[in-house]
Design a protein around this motif. Structure first.
Motif, short mmCIF file in Angstrom:
data_model
loop_
_atom_site.label_atom_id
_atom_site.label_comp_id
_atom_site.label_asym_id
_atom_site.label_seq_id
_atom_site.Cartn_x
_atom_site.Cartn_y
_atom_site.Cartn_z
N ASN A 173 -2.50 6.96 -5.59
CA ASN A 173 -2.22 6.62 -4.19
C ASN A 173 -1.41 5.32 -4.16
O ASN A 173 -1.91 4.25 -4.51
CB ASN A 173 -3.52 6.45 -3.41
CG ASN A 173 -3.29 6.31 -1.92
OD1 ASN A 173 -2.21 5.96 -1.47
ND2 ASN A 173 -4.33 6.56 -1.14
N LEU A 232 -2.82 7.00 9.01
CA LEU A 232 -3.25 7.09 7.62
C LEU A 232 -4.18 8.28 7.42
O LEU A 232 -4.11 8.97 6.39
CB LEU A 232 -3.93 5.79 7.19
CG LEU A 232 -3.01 4.59 7.00
CD1 LEU A 232 -3.82 3.32 6.77
CD2 LEU A 232 -2.04 4.81 5.85
N THR A 264 0.13 4.19 -1.32
CA THR A 264 0.35 3.85 0.08
C THR A 264 0.59 2.36 0.23
O THR A 264 -0.14 1.55 -0.35
CB THR A 264 -0.87 4.28 0.92
OG1 THR A 264 -1.07 5.69 0.75
CG2 THR A 264 -0.64 3.97 2.40
N GLY A 276 1.51 7.18 4.07
CA GLY A 276 0.97 7.67 2.81
C GLY A 276 2.05 7.92 1.77
O GLY A 276 3.09 8.50 2.09
N THR A 277 1.79 7.47 0.56
CA THR A 277 2.68 7.76 -0.57
C THR A 277 1.81 8.09 -1.78
O THR A 277 0.92 7.31 -2.14
CB THR A 277 3.57 6.55 -0.92
OG1 THR A 277 4.37 6.21 0.21
CG2 THR A 277 4.48 6.87 -2.10
N SER A 315 6.12 9.31 6.35
CA SER A 315 6.54 8.12 7.08
C SER A 315 6.64 8.42 8.57
O SER A 315 6.95 9.54 8.98
CB SER A 315 7.90 7.62 6.57
OG SER A 315 8.90 8.59 6.76
N ASN A 328 4.61 3.37 6.77
CA ASN A 328 4.20 4.26 5.70
C ASN A 328 2.83 4.85 6.00
O ASN A 328 1.84 4.13 6.07
CB ASN A 328 4.17 3.48 4.39
CG ASN A 328 3.77 4.34 3.20
OD1 ASN A 328 3.57 5.53 3.34
ND2 ASN A 328 3.67 3.73 2.05
N ARG A 372 -5.30 -1.11 3.71
CA ARG A 372 -4.03 -1.70 3.31
C ARG A 372 -4.14 -2.76 2.23
O ARG A 372 -3.14 -3.36 1.85
CB ARG A 372 -3.35 -2.33 4.54
CG ARG A 372 -2.92 -1.32 5.60
CD ARG A 372 -1.74 -0.51 5.15
NE ARG A 372 -1.25 0.38 6.21
CZ ARG A 372 -0.24 1.22 6.07
NH1 ARG A 372 0.38 1.30 4.91
NH2 ARG A 372 0.14 2.00 7.06
N ARG A 424 -3.37 11.59 5.06
CA ARG A 424 -4.25 12.17 4.03
C ARG A 424 -4.43 13.67 4.26
O ARG A 424 -4.52 14.44 3.30
CB ARG A 424 -5.60 11.44 4.03
CG ARG A 424 -5.55 10.07 3.36
CD ARG A 424 -6.94 9.56 3.06
NE ARG A 424 -7.66 9.24 4.28
CZ ARG A 424 -7.64 8.07 4.89
NH1 ARG A 424 -6.89 7.09 4.40
NH2 ARG A 424 -8.34 7.85 5.98
#
Length: 304
Positions: free
Chosen positions: A297, A204, A299, A283-284, A274, A281, A150, A208
């Motif tokens: 990435n 997380l 995130t 992952g973004t 989400s 979150n 993070r 991925r």
């Protein structure tokens, strides 16, 4: 089998800590491991009615928390640095080591601290295995442990303030300053914090996996990009968002296929995961410079 081995190693190690800290012989570790396994299946005993009951049970089940040799958890005791560090090492599943000169070669916590050192958990932390932790000291260890996942803590806050704001540490009792850094962290408090970490690492990693599945589905044929949004379990919302040239949005969700004209969109798309339970979150990922598929990435970080 690797997971079983790691769990066994962690259990033996942590029971050993409890034995030595309570004046026992290191030769008792294996015998007490058997007692520890039995204690895990026994009634909740001293934490049955504790506010952290669910978090404690989760930690014992997953193998990053442990009871004392008397079969009790002692949730109201202040957590020690070595106990908290050992839990972080177990959650992170750290296997590599790095020297910790502050501890002699035969110190009972040497192995734990060498793994923590390699993982960056001990950055700016004075090594003191028996130290009773304050909220600020525990929060620093959390941010050190979670930096790879993070990023840095939020700017302008103490470690305590940042972790309370993030939602992973409870604020001080009513009538006191919300971010009091000097308050002790009990083993029950620690169990709640550590469950957040275990769950975040799990989601997380799952995020991925979903992203890898999505990426493999993408195909570009001249002016058209096609793909499939993976079908997540009921706890997660997966979405792919295309931004049109007039700043509109085209959104596809769990399990949906898409076929979009690149000439009608801007030069990027966003894939997001989400958690529907708490909106966290998982992952973004932004694909820029379409159709080149450069992935960034994004995130969510602690600092945002």
């Amino acid at each position: 089998m690797k997971l079983i081995g790691k769990t066994l190693w962690t259990s033996l190690l942590l029971v050993g800590i409890a034995v030595v800290q309570n004046g026992g012989s290191e030769s008792e570790v294996l015998r007490l491991h058997v007692a520890e396994a039995a204690a895990k299946s026994a009634p909740a005993s001293d934490y049955a009615n504790h506010p952290a009951k669910d978090a404690i049970s989760h930690g014992l089940q997953k193998g990053y928390l442990w009871k004392y040799p008397d079969g009790k958890f002692h949730p109201e005791q202040t957590v020690t640095q070595s106990q908290f560090v050992a839990s972080l090492v177990a959650i992170r599943q750290v296997s590599e080591k790095e020297s910790v000169p502050a501890l002699p070669a035969d110190h009972w916590a040497k192995d734990i601290y060498e793994r923590a050192q390699k993982a960056g958990i001990l950055a700016n932390v004075p090594v003191n295995p028996n130290k009773l932790l304050t909220k600020e000291e525990a929060a620093l260890l959390v941010f050190n442990a979670w930096k790879p996942f993070r990023g840095e803590k939020m700017k302008g806050y103490t470690n305590t303030g940042a972790l309370v704001t993030w939602g992973w540490m409870e604020p001080a009792p009513k009538g006191q300053a919300k971010f009091r850094e000097d308050l002790p962290v009990t083993r029950g408090d620690a169990a709640k914090i550590l469950r957040y970490l275990w769950q975040d690492k799990w989601q997380l990693e799952l995020g991925r996996q979903y992203h890898d599945e999505f990426k493999r589905s993408i195909q570009v044929n001249q002016d058209t990009i096609t793909g499939v949004v993976p079908k997540a379990n009921d706890d997660f919302l997966l979405s792919v968002t295309f931004v049109t040239k007039d700043n509109g949005r085209i959104v596809y969700k769990n399990g949906e296929s898409f076929s979009v004209k690149l000439s009608e969109t801007k030069k990027f798309l966003v894939f997001g995961i989400s958690n529907k339970k708490d909106s966290s979150n998982a992952g973004t990922f932004r694909y820029s410079n379409l159709p080149d598929m450069e992935v960034i990435n994004l995130t969510q970080q602690f600092s945002k």
